[in-house]
Design a protein around this motif. Structure first.
Motif, PDB file in Angstrom:
ATOM      1  N   GLU A  24       0.812  -1.215   0.000  1.00 16.70           N
ATOM      2  CA  GLU A  24       0.000   0.000   0.000  1.00 16.70           C
ATOM      3  C   GLU A  24       0.847   1.267   0.000  1.00 16.70           C
ATOM      4  N   LEU A  25       2.052   1.198   0.555  1.00 18.90           N
ATOM      5  CA  LEU A  25       2.914   2.373   0.543  1.00 18.90           C
ATOM      6  C   LEU A  25       3.339   2.759  -0.872  1.00 18.90           C
ATOM      7  N   GLY A  26       3.300   1.808  -1.779  1.00 18.38           N
ATOM      8  CA  GLY A  26       3.658   2.086  -3.161  1.00 18.38           C
ATOM      9  C   GLY A  26       2.502   2.608  -3.993  1.00 18.38           C
ATOM     10  N   ARG A  27       1.355   2.753  -3.374  1.00 18.13           N
ATOM     11  CA  ARG A  27       0.169   3.247  -4.090  1.00 18.13           C
ATOM     12  C   ARG A  27      -0.206   4.626  -3.568  1.00 18.13           C
ATOM     13  N   THR A  28      -1.116   5.275  -4.261  1.00 16.87           N
ATOM     14  CA  THR A  28      -1.543   6.605  -3.849  1.00 16.87           C
ATOM     15  C   THR A  28      -3.054   6.651  -3.789  1.00 16.87           C
ATOM     16  N   GLY A  29      -3.563   7.776  -3.320  1.00 14.12           N
ATOM     17  CA  GLY A  29      -5.008   7.954  -3.254  1.00 14.12           C
ATOM     18  C   GLY A  29      -5.476   8.268  -1.849  1.00 14.12           C
TER      19      GLY A  29
END
Length: 407
Positions: A24-29
């Protein structure tokens, strides 16, 4: 390599939680945004909410995400007090156990100093368990003046489990809400928020294999709570602030793992704990186990006082021997103070200063216990010697001062 026996303070992240958080740290939003990335983040949060609810026996709508147990405790105690007092100005009494974590203790004292709360400190017995007779008496004594009751599920120092369901039963007769700090209990013993009848229950991520900086308040759907902080109105308009999607997802993963493994892990840790307790009492016969016995305490908790030893000295000596433990006591402005929990249990200050807490967790092994039992006798002997030297030094200093004043 050090042996870690301070899991009650914090425990390492579980592999499942670490994997989810890394993803999840590699995703945004932002989960409050309406575009695709925001909706994806919102799905992650809501899936985590359902997972956490299932692990604690609650409805997903009863999960309020926070930054940790301390915020959850503040939100529950302050929020319930303000809401109940606003509904009826007579409701200013707070019934609070004398052995609470400082996240509750200091919050209650703040309300007493600044908001006109009248605090009734509920005493405990010699095992650190709240006395039900006093709870019942205080509830009967003008129930219309009681804003809330707050009693932890399990004590963070001596590990004693509290009679929370019975306290809820007693309070229910008068329609008084009960909050419980379940930070130590969640993931260690079976919990069912719905069945407990609690109005609010606080938990934390880093105690169960999740990350630091995330927790939750389980809040009954019909319970009124005044917000402590204001902003975007997230989390049922009770707790505003942008939600930390990676931490929340990892917290839920840790909770799912803990719930799935709870029966086996509870049995495993209880066995390790009992071996540790027996080994300590054999290696240091003068040591005294504190807290409730057997199933009346947390499966991973073993708390002792060692006569003649300063807890801090023993901690550092064990640390030098490669064993990491805790005194379980608070430190204010850099000055070591005896544990308020042990004092509430009837111990004097000198005895309370000899405290040492050993707590086990999901990474604990038989080898960890063996290492402690090997290191403990010498560490105790050296701590006792240091304590005696310090005592003799203080006597000599006092004698010198007396002579100088007399001459």
């Amino acid at each position: 390599m050090s042996v870690y026996l301070d899991h009650a303070a914090t425990t390492s992240m579980s592999p499942e939680a670490l994997a989810v958080m890394t993803r999840e740290l590699g995703r945004t939003g932002n989960p409050s945004s309406l575009h695709g990335a925001g909706r994806r983040a919102r799905r992650v949060v809501e899936d985590a909410r359902e997972t956490l609810a299932a692990a604690a026996g609650s409805h997903p709508s009863e999960v309020i995400f926070t930054s940790g147990g301390t915020e959850a405790d503040n939100l529950a105690v302050k929020g319930l007090f303000w809401a109940r007092r606003d509904a009826d100005p007579r409701r200013t009494r707070i019934l609070c156990s004398a052995v609470e974590h400082h996240a509750v203790l200091d919050t209650v004292e703040w309300l007493e100093r600044h908001e006109g709360a009248e605090v009734v400190w509920l005493p405990v017995d010699e095992q650190g368990v709240v006395r039900l007779d006093v709870v019942e008496r205080e509830l009967k004594n003008d129930p219309g003046s009681v804003a809330l009751v707050t009693v932890m599920w399990a004590n963070n120092e001596v590990g004693s489990l509290q009679p929370v369901p019975r306290i809820v039963e007693l309070a229910k007769e008068y329609g008084i809400p009960v909050h419980s700090d379940a930070v130590q209990a969640f993931g260690s013993v079976p919990l069912d928020f719905r069945a407990s009848g609690l109005a609010a229950m606080s938990v934390s991520g880093h105690k169960i294999g999740g990350p630091v900086g995330v927790g939750a308040l389980f809040l009954g759907r019909s319970v009124s709570l005044t917000p402590v902080q204001h902003g975007g109105g997230q989390e049922r308009d009770v707790r505003s602030g942008t939600l930390d999607t990676p931490a929340i997802a990892a917290f839920a993963a840790a909770a799912a793992t803990a719930a799935a493994n709870l029966p086996a892990e509870q049995q495993r840790l209880s066995g390790l704990r009992d071996r540790l307790i027996a080994g300590v009492l054999d290696a240091v016969p003068e040591a005294i186990l504190r807290g409730a016995p057997g199933n009346g305490r947390l499966p991973g908790n073993a708390h002792f006082t060692f006569p003649g030893c300063e807890g801090d000295s023993l901690l550092f000596l064990l640390d030098l021997a490669g064993v990491e433990s805790s005194t379980g006591s608070a430190c204010t402005a850099g000055v070591p103070r005896p544990s308020h929990v042990l004092l509430a249990m009837g111990l004097d200050e000198d005895t309370a200063r000899g405290a040492q807490r050993f707590t086990l967790g999901h990474t604990s092994t038989e080898e960890d216990v063996t290492a402690l039992l090997k290191a403990l006798p010498e560490a105790c002997a050296r701590a006792r010697q240091a304590g005696m030297a310090g005592h003799e030094s203080s006597i000599q200093t006092a004698a010198t001062e007396a002579r100088s004043q007399g001459g």
